[in-house]
Design an enzyme around this catalytic site. Structure first.
Site, PDB file in Angstrom:
ATOM      1  N   ASP A 128      -6.280  -7.080   4.091  1.00  0.00           N
ATOM      2  CA  ASP A 128      -7.431  -6.432   3.451  1.00  0.00           C
ATOM      3  C   ASP A 128      -8.325  -7.494   2.821  1.00  0.00           C
ATOM      4  OD1 ASP A 128      -9.041  -4.374   2.291  1.00  0.00           O
ATOM      5  OD2 ASP A 128      -8.008  -4.711   0.391  1.00  0.00           O
ATOM      6  N   ASP A 146      -2.707 -18.381   0.014  1.00  0.00           N
ATOM      7  CA  ASP A 146      -3.699 -19.070  -0.828  1.00  0.00           C
ATOM      8  C   ASP A 146      -4.364 -20.200  -0.034  1.00  0.00           C
ATOM      9  OD1 ASP A 146      -1.209 -20.305  -0.821  1.00  0.00           O
ATOM     10  OD2 ASP A 146      -1.279 -20.953  -2.910  1.00  0.00           O
ATOM     11  N   ASP A 170     -12.172  -9.319   4.423  1.00  0.00           N
ATOM     12  CA  ASP A 170     -13.474  -9.316   3.731  1.00  0.00           C
ATOM     13  C   ASP A 170     -14.042 -10.732   3.681  1.00  0.00           C
ATOM     14  OD1 ASP A 170     -13.284  -6.590   3.188  1.00  0.00           O
ATOM     15  OD2 ASP A 170     -14.041  -6.818   1.138  1.00  0.00           O
ATOM     16  N   LYS A 198       3.308 -15.236   1.882  1.00  0.00           N
ATOM     17  CA  LYS A 198       3.524 -15.939   0.603  1.00  0.00           C
ATOM     18  C   LYS A 198       5.029 -16.167   0.474  1.00  0.00           C
ATOM     19  CE  LYS A 198       1.997 -17.608  -3.338  1.00  0.00           C
ATOM     20  NZ  LYS A 198       1.141 -18.810  -3.428  1.00  0.00           N
ATOM     21  N   TYR A 225       0.821  -1.207   0.000  1.00  0.00           N
ATOM     22  CA  TYR A 225       0.000   0.000   0.000  1.00  0.00           C
ATOM     23  C   TYR A 225       0.859   1.262   0.000  1.00  0.00           C
ATOM     24  CZ  TYR A 225      -4.659  -1.988   0.856  1.00  0.00           C
ATOM     25  OH  TYR A 225      -5.861  -2.633   0.746  1.00  0.00           O
TER      26      TYR A 225
HETATM   27  C1  IPM Z   1     -10.382  -1.385   4.036  1.00  0.00           C
HETATM   28  C2  IPM Z   1     -10.613  -0.761   2.699  1.00  0.00           C
HETATM   29  C3  IPM Z   1      -9.467   0.194   2.380  1.00  0.00           C
HETATM   30  C4  IPM Z   1      -8.190  -0.619   2.368  1.00  0.00           C
HETATM   31  C5  IPM Z   1      -9.627   0.976   1.074  1.00  0.00           C
HETATM   32  C6  IPM Z   1     -10.941   1.736   1.030  1.00  0.00           C
HETATM   33  C7  IPM Z   1      -8.472   1.888   0.822  1.00  0.00           C
HETATM   34  O1  IPM Z   1     -10.775  -1.742   1.734  1.00  0.00           O
HETATM   35  O2  IPM Z   1     -10.224  -0.621   5.031  1.00  0.00           O
HETATM   36  O3  IPM Z   1     -10.375  -2.604   4.113  1.00  0.00           O
HETATM   37  O4  IPM Z   1      -7.853  -1.246   1.362  1.00  0.00           O
HETATM   38  O5  IPM Z   1      -7.489  -0.617   3.391  1.00  0.00           O
HETATM   39 MG    MG Z   2     -10.948  -3.724   2.507  1.00  0.00          MG
END
Ligand code: IPM
Ligand code: MG
Length: 359
Positions: free
Chosen positions: A247, A223, A251, A191, A142
């Protein structure tokens, strides 16, 4: 206690979910005799519209001078075409970096009431899901050098994934210290079979692990981890991983708990000042329709009470109220179920406040 909270409502559903979290905080304040002073500031797309920049200096200042920051969500299609420096997401990354918030905690916990909403087979969900993703937040790909150049007549782009030992060491310590307060198991995800930065990551985490003989420790390739999270989530307690892997995996982790709308997060550095936000995005498709799930933000406010203000009891009061409302059968649209009562964002907030007052 008196606390100053900088409030960034942001874009899309941001304002509506943050408003509900503020009502919950107000209720905590009156019940436990605290005083919370809110300072609203702009960041993200709305700041681009108002000031021509996603992260105005005044916002950064307010974030550095408060006791903690509460954030909704930033971004939306309206600003997608902007150059990288003006994108709303830049605000989020800028605040994380400038506040030094390297440690991002994202709990993935299945409330028993939501077992039906989990896309996993009932038998897998029944084994329980209760793990914590500890995501490194101010390093890695990032923040490495980014560029696009022309080479042999075509565009070539690169993002550098870079980690230094001290960055890995401090996030590893957060993971092991946190695991000691939980089920004492850390899984470090990387990884290392391909990436040099992952090999450094692994060697540093292993060194830190030696200092915590009471905590069980294992490595896992990313993975495989993505697969294991849906195959047998009950095997995880604390997961520690880099910025980008965290990240993605958070999710995935959130979805198996029923809805991404439920998951809070804390971002902290060395001190107690942090930023608290739900892990979901700004959901522009449902913005302003009173359909959003405010629970991720409300639980983020509870994390703020616990981690930044040392208000354990107050946090527990909020968490119990959320559970009670779910038990009563109320759901927002993202986790609607037959036989349950679907309510809007505002009503969900009101129900949680009412449940706190009943306690
Ligand atoms: C998160 C989001 C952010 C990230 C984006 C919006 C920059 O996806 O906080 O998970 O990738 O960190
Ligand atoms: Mg995110």
């Amino acid at each position: 206690m008196k606390k100053k909270i900088t409030v960034i409502k942001g874009d899309g559903i941001g304002p509506e979910i943050v408003e509900q979290a503020m009502l919950v905080l107000d209720s905590v304040a009156s019940r436990f005799s605290h005083s919370f002073e809110y300072q609203p500031v702009l960041a993200g797309g709305c700041a681009v519209d108002a000031f021509g920049t996603p992260l105005p200096d005044e916002t950064v200042k307010a974030c550095l001078e408060c006791d903690s920051v509460l954030l909704g969500a930033v971004g939306g299609p309206k600003w997608d075409g902007l150059e990288p420096a003006l994108r709303p997401e830049k605000a989020l990354l800028g605040i994380r970096k400038q506040m030094g918030l390297y440690s991002n905690l994202r709990p993935a916990k299945l409330f028993p009431e939501l077992a039906e909403a989990s896309p996993l087979k009932a038998a897998i969900a029944a084994e329980g899901i209760d793990f914590l993703v500890v995501r490194e937040l101010t390093g890695g790909i990032y923040f490495g050098e980014k560029k696009t150049v022309i080479q042999d007549g075509e565009r070539v782009a690169s993002d550098v994934m870079l980690y230094s030992e001290h960055e890995v060491e401090r996030i590893a310590r957060v993971a092991f210290d946190t695991a000691r307060k939980r089920r004492k198991k850390v899984t470090s995800i990387d990884k290392a079979n391909v990436l040099e930065s992952s090999r450094l990551w692994r060697s540093v985490v292993e060194r830190v692990a030696d200092e915590y003989p009471d905590v069980e420790y294992q490595n896992m390739l990313v993975d495989n981890a993505a697969m294991q999270i849906v195959r047998k989530p009950s095997q995880f307690d604390v997961i520690v991983t880099s910025n980008m892997f965290g990240d993605i995996l958070s999710d995935e982790a959130s979805m198996i708990t029923g809805s991404i709308g439920m998951i809070p997060s804390s971002s902290l550095g060395d001190g107690t000042r942090g930023m608290y936000e739900p892990i979901h995005g700004s959901a522009p498709d449902i913005a302003g329709q009173d359909k959003a799930n405010p629970i991720g933000t409300i639980l983020s406010a509870a994390m703020m009470l616990k981690y930044s203000f040392d208000m354990e009891q107050e946090a527990a009061c909020v968490e119990e109220a959320v559970e009670r409302v779910l038990k009563q059968g109320y759901r927002t649209a993202d986790m609607a179920e037959e036989g349950k009562i679907t309510v809007g964002c505002k009503q969900m907030g009101q129900l949680i406040v009412a449940a706190m007052e009943e306690q």
